[in-house]
Design an enzyme around this catalytic site. Structure first.
Site, mmCIF file in Angstrom:
data_model
loop_
_atom_site.group_PDB
_atom_site.id
_atom_site.type_symbol
_atom_site.label_atom_id
_atom_site.label_comp_id
_atom_site.label_asym_id
_atom_site.label_seq_id
_atom_site.Cartn_x
_atom_site.Cartn_y
_atom_site.Cartn_z
ATOM 1 N N PRO A 35 23.249 42.937 -22.452
ATOM 2 C CA PRO A 35 24.836 42.291 -22.491
ATOM 3 C C PRO A 35 24.996 41.406 -21.618
ATOM 4 O O PRO A 35 24.642 41.447 -20.261
ATOM 5 C CB PRO A 35 25.609 43.599 -22.463
ATOM 6 C CG PRO A 35 24.727 44.432 -21.744
ATOM 7 C CD PRO A 35 23.443 44.441 -22.034
ATOM 8 N N GLY B 204 24.475 40.165 -27.182
ATOM 9 C CA GLY B 204 24.970 39.487 -28.139
ATOM 10 C C GLY B 204 26.360 39.863 -28.568
ATOM 11 O O GLY B 204 26.943 39.425 -29.301
ATOM 12 N N CYS C 299 34.755 11.180 -18.077
ATOM 13 C CA CYS C 299 35.000 9.601 -18.905
ATOM 14 C C CYS C 299 34.464 9.974 -20.230
ATOM 15 O O CYS C 299 33.463 9.398 -20.545
ATOM 16 C CB CYS C 299 34.128 8.741 -18.112
ATOM 17 S SG CYS C 299 35.382 8.598 -16.157
HETATM 18 N N1 LLP Z 1 19.180 38.541 -24.255
HETATM 19 C C1 LLP Z 1 18.550 37.227 -24.537
HETATM 20 C C2 LLP Z 1 17.367 37.161 -24.790
HETATM 21 C C3 LLP Z 1 19.466 36.012 -24.714
HETATM 22 O O1 LLP Z 1 18.883 34.956 -25.163
HETATM 23 C C4 LLP Z 1 20.963 36.166 -24.639
HETATM 24 C C5 LLP Z 1 21.745 35.045 -24.596
HETATM 25 C C6 LLP Z 1 21.406 37.363 -23.978
HETATM 26 C C7 LLP Z 1 20.579 38.602 -23.998
HETATM 27 C C8 LLP Z 1 22.981 37.519 -23.585
HETATM 28 O O2 LLP Z 1 23.587 37.408 -24.729
HETATM 29 P P1 LLP Z 1 25.144 37.704 -24.651
HETATM 30 O O3 LLP Z 1 25.223 39.294 -24.575
HETATM 31 O O4 LLP Z 1 25.820 37.026 -23.346
HETATM 32 O O5 LLP Z 1 25.700 37.299 -25.849
HETATM 33 N N2 LLP Z 1 25.857 29.389 -23.878
HETATM 34 C C9 LLP Z 1 26.101 30.316 -24.996
HETATM 35 C C10 LLP Z 1 25.418 31.391 -25.011
HETATM 36 C C11 LLP Z 1 24.042 31.361 -25.146
HETATM 37 C C12 LLP Z 1 23.422 32.831 -25.237
HETATM 38 C C13 LLP Z 1 21.950 32.697 -24.971
HETATM 39 N N3 LLP Z 1 21.318 33.887 -25.072
HETATM 40 C C14 LLP Z 1 27.733 30.232 -24.912
HETATM 41 O O6 LLP Z 1 28.132 29.621 -24.236
HETATM 42 O O7 LLP Z 1 28.294 30.916 -26.016
#
Ligand code: LLP
Length: 431
Positions: free
Chosen positions: A293, A250, A361
């Site tokens: 991450p 996150g 479109c």
């Molecule tokens: N672990 C779990 C359980 C998750 O659900 C996620 C992301 C991560 C790790 C990785 O999070 P990150 O470090 O990438 O923030 N499509 C959205 C983001 C959805 C994230 C879903 N889960 C976007 O384009 O912003």
């Protein structure tokens, strides 16, 4: 510049990872995803070294495959010694095909199918993150059938609002993911897991959300507090001591200059000393900590190149610059209103206010509204920065638009990692 891999040469021409973007657009065509492999490696090394040093032995990051999943990335991750997490059979299959070691991987999802559970077990995925009591039964059954004991973590919702886009905040009590601590449903789930013969409970998992800036450190600290207090309650009530705490992914990245810089190393060190202090005050042994991450490993390693097709000036209203890609290769503005930095590849003047739009479109096909660019000519190359995460992995074939290739940049060289889709690829499955 947003990230040190973006630059301009002495003539003002845009470079990425030290290479001319105009030359790359010429060589590989547009739209084009670029991935700076050296930056991915740097981001991995930062997490690996700081987590080892700050959280101690057995603590490590797992790359969240959903951010960008294709075979070549698993080679890079393997070479760097990174673990990975998956959310689908397709992601596992991609890693397996790349020869990725499975012991330290984990498998997520709020609805893993029986087929996926079987596939993951048969391919040696190290740990299942069990989302609910239903899933506990399904995993137990599959492990029993194989005469195996499957390592698991339980996904819990700590009830935290990470102040990000609603669609990507996942740690709140009413989330579709995980089992809530606040409602009293987590404790019986732990008890149920401890009673199963074919699963071995290692600890707990939570994920508060994505694109979290957490400038004062409270989001992850609060999540850790809640999880550790729960772990202590379980120890008191059920005599089970969790040895693993996975706090998910996150950490946010900078998409535009006004986003705050995130010092991941400093945040991780603060989080580690916070967790140590909480464990001490609870008289609970320091668990092995895992983080997942995704975005902060690949986002700033990515850039997308397009060519301008048309410019439309609606007198007295607004201007549109249309490019040869759009929401099919980057749906993030359409979905979340996400911000991006857009640069002209050859010019640094910027006095033409416009919306940068795609070729699909529908009017929602916007990459970024209300930006300043030099007024472009047909064929000019436009770069959208920080597109390494959740662009290729969320791309679609809407309007039967083929997906762009991914070209990896490494030490001054470039190489196709995913080839461009062809019109024949688009009809390959049609009977
Ligand atoms: N672990 C779990 C359980 C998750 O659900 C996620 C992301 C991560 C790790 C990785 O999070 P990150 O470090 O990438 O923030 N499509 C959205 C983001 C959805 C994230 C879903 N889960 C976007 O384009 O912003």
């Amino acid at each position: 510049m947003l990230c040190k891999n973006i630059g301009r040469d002495t003539q003002g021409n845009l470079t990425f990872a030290g290479q001319s973007v105009a030359a790359l657009a010429e060589q590989y065509g547009t739209p084009l995803y670029l991935m700076d492999e050296d930056r991915i490696r740097e981001n991995c090394r930062l997490y690996l070294s700081v987590m080892r040093e700050a959280f101690g032995e057995g603590s490590y990051p797992l790359y969240a495959s959903k951010a960008a999943c294709f075979k070549r990335i698993y080679t890079v991750l393997r070479e760097e010694g990174m673990a990975a997490d998956f959310v689908s059979l397709g992601e596992i299959h991609t890693a397996v095909a790349a020869g990725f070691p499975m012991e330290k991987t984990c498998f997520h999802g709020n609805n893993k199918t029986d087929e996926e559970i079987a596939y993951a077990m048969d391919h040696g995925v190290g740990c299942f993150i069990v989302d609910s009591a239903w899933e506990l039964d399904a995993v137990e059954k599959a492990a029993e059938k194989r005469g195996a004991v499957q390592d698991i973590l339980l996904r819990l919702t700590p009830g935290i609002d990470p102040h990000t886009y609603e669609a990507i905040a996942t740690g709140k009590v009413d989330s579709k993911f995980g089992t809530a601590i606040e409602t009293g449903q987590a404790m019986p789930l732990v008890q149920a897991a401890l009673g199963r013969k074919h699963v071995r409970l290692l600890g707990y998992h939570c994920h508060v959300g994505s694109q979290v800036f957490d400038e004062d450190g409270t989001v992850y600290h609060d999540a850790a507090d809640i999880m550790l207090r729960f772990a202590k309650d379980v120890q008191r009530e059920l005599g089970f001591t969790a040895s693993v705490l996975n706090l998910g992914g996150g950490y946010g990245v900078r998409y535009v200059g006004s986003d705050p810089p995130v010092d991941i190393a400093a945040n991780l060190r603060k989080l580690a000393s916070h967790i140590r202090a909480v464990c001490q005050s609870l008289d609970f042994p320091m668990p092995q900590v895992r983080l997942e991450p995704g975005r902060s490993i690949v986002a700033d390693a990515g850039m997308t190149l397009y060519r301008v097709g048309t410019v439309k000036q609606i007198t007295g209203y607004k201007n549109y610059v249309s490019i040869d890609g759009g929401m099919t290769d980057n749906p993030r503005y359409a979905l979340y209103g996400a911000k991006y930095t857009v640069l002209h590849a050859a010019r640094t003047d910027a006095d033409f206010r416009c919306d940068l739009v795609g070729r699909c479109c529908e009017s929602g096909d916007v990459i970024q509204p209300d930006i300043l660019l030099p007024k472009p000519q047909r064929g000019d190359v436009i770069a959208v920065c920080t597109t390494g995460a959740y662009n290729y992995s969320m791309a679609s074939n809407y309007n039967r638009v083929p997906r762009p290739p991914i070209v990896m940049l490494h030490g001054g060289t470039s190489e196709i990692a995913v080839r461009r889709e062809t019109p024949d690829d688009l009809i390959a499955l049609d009977q």
